[in-house]
Design a protein around this motif. Structure first.
Motif, PDB file in Angstrom:
ATOM      1  N   GLN A   5       0.841  -1.183   0.000  1.00 63.45           N
ATOM      2  CA  GLN A   5       0.000   0.000   0.000  1.00 63.45           C
ATOM      3  C   GLN A   5       0.877   1.234   0.000  1.00 63.45           C
ATOM      4  O   GLN A   5       1.923   1.252   0.641  1.00 63.45           O
ATOM      5  N   CYS A   6       0.420   2.262  -0.695  1.00 69.23           N
ATOM      6  CA  CYS A   6       1.148   3.507  -0.750  1.00 69.23           C
ATOM      7  C   CYS A   6       0.146   4.649  -0.842  1.00 69.23           C
ATOM      8  O   CYS A   6      -0.754   4.622  -1.679  1.00 69.23           O
ATOM      9  N   SER A   7       0.302   5.636   0.015  1.00 67.56           N
ATOM     10  CA  SER A   7      -0.633   6.762   0.033  1.00 67.56           C
ATOM     11  C   SER A   7      -0.251   7.869  -0.934  1.00 67.56           C
ATOM     12  O   SER A   7      -1.052   8.761  -1.184  1.00 67.56           O
ATOM     13  N   PRO A   9      -0.028   8.230  -4.249  1.00 72.10           N
ATOM     14  CA  PRO A   9      -0.949   8.559  -5.347  1.00 72.10           C
ATOM     15  C   PRO A   9      -2.240   9.241  -4.880  1.00 72.10           C
ATOM     16  O   PRO A   9      -2.821  10.041  -5.616  1.00 72.10           O
ATOM     17  N   VAL A  10      -2.666   8.970  -3.675  1.00 68.82           N
ATOM     18  CA  VAL A  10      -3.885   9.592  -3.146  1.00 68.82           C
ATOM     19  C   VAL A  10      -3.660  11.086  -2.931  1.00 68.82           C
ATOM     20  O   VAL A  10      -4.561  11.892  -3.150  1.00 68.82           O
ATOM     21  N   PHE A  11      -2.462  11.481  -2.518  1.00 66.71           N
ATOM     22  CA  PHE A  11      -2.156  12.877  -2.226  1.00 66.71           C
ATOM     23  C   PHE A  11      -1.690  13.656  -3.445  1.00 66.71           C
ATOM     24  O   PHE A  11      -1.724  14.883  -3.438  1.00 66.71           O
ATOM     25  N   GLU A  12      -1.253  12.951  -4.487  1.00 59.50           N
ATOM     26  CA  GLU A  12      -0.710  13.610  -5.672  1.00 59.50           C
ATOM     27  C   GLU A  12      -1.745  14.534  -6.301  1.00 59.50           C
ATOM     28  O   GLU A  12      -2.851  14.121  -6.621  1.00 59.50           O
ATOM     29  N   LEU A  14      -3.346  16.926  -4.916  1.00 60.60           N
ATOM     30  CA  LEU A  14      -4.370  17.370  -3.975  1.00 60.60           C
ATOM     31  C   LEU A  14      -4.191  18.831  -3.585  1.00 60.60           C
ATOM     32  O   LEU A  14      -5.164  19.550  -3.398  1.00 60.60           O
TER      33      LEU A  14
END
Length: 152
Positions: A5-7, A9-12, A14
Motif C-alpha cells: 500500500q502507498c498513500s 498517489p492519493v495525495f498527488e 491534492l
C-alpha cells in the motif's frame, strides 16, 4: 504475498504547488524511513541510513509545519466533532450548547510537532542497537501480559 500500500498517489495533485511537491517528498521519505525501521535484520550500514533519514524527516516535518500548514485552514473531522459533542453532553448531564444544532461545530485543528511519537523518532536507531529489530519485542506492559495468562 504481502499487500503493498502507498498513500502517495492519493495525495498527488491534492494541493497546489509548491505544497504538493513538498507533501509528496515528505510522504516518500516517511515511507522510506518506515521501511528501514521495520527491517527484520539490520547492519551498521542500514542503521546509518536510518539515522540519516531520521534527520531528513525531522527537517521536512519542521518545514511542513512552518511553511505548508499555515497556508491551509484545517478543522477537526466531523466524527471528531460528533464525539466531542457527545462527551460534552455526557459531562453536562445531557445538556450542551452545541446540542441545539444537528451538525456539531468543527474546531480548527493544526499539525502538532510536539508529540511523543515524533519526539521518539530520534530514538529508533539507538533502541534497535540496544534491543534488536522492532519486530523482536513488545512495548505492551508486563502487567497486561500477566493478566492475560491468569484469565486463560
Amino acid at each position: 504475498m504481502m499487500d503493498e500500500q502507498c498513500s502517495i498517489p492519493v495525495f498527488e495533485g491534492l494541493l497546489p504547488e509548491p505544497y504538493n511537491s513538498s507533501v509528496l517528498q515528505l510522504l516518500f521519505y516517511l515511507a522510506h524511513w518506515h521501511g528501514l525501521a521495520k527491517l527484520r535484520i539490520h547492519s551498521d550500514v542500514t542503521l546509518a541510513i536510518l539515522d540519516k533519514e531520521t534527520t531528513v524527516i525531522g527537517r521536512l516535518l519542521r518545514t511542513f509545519n512552518t511553511e505548508t500548514c499555515p497556508r491551509f485552514k484545517t478543522k477537526e473531522l466531523r466524527q471528531e466533532a460528533a464525539t466531542r459533542q457527545r462527551l460534552q453532553a455526557k459531562q453536562h448531564g445531557g445538556q450542551s450548547s452545541e446540542l441545539s444544532s444537528s451538525v456539531p461545530m468543527r474546531k480548527p485543528r493544526s499539525f502538532n510537532l510536539n508529540t511523543y511519537k515524533i519526539h521518539a523518532l530520534g530514538d529508533y536507531v539507538e533502541t534497535i542497537k540496544m534491543y534488536g529489530t522492532t519486530d523482536s519485542y513488545s512495548t505492551e506492559p508486563v502487567s497486561d501480559i500477566a493478566i492475560s495468562f491468569k484469565t486463560s
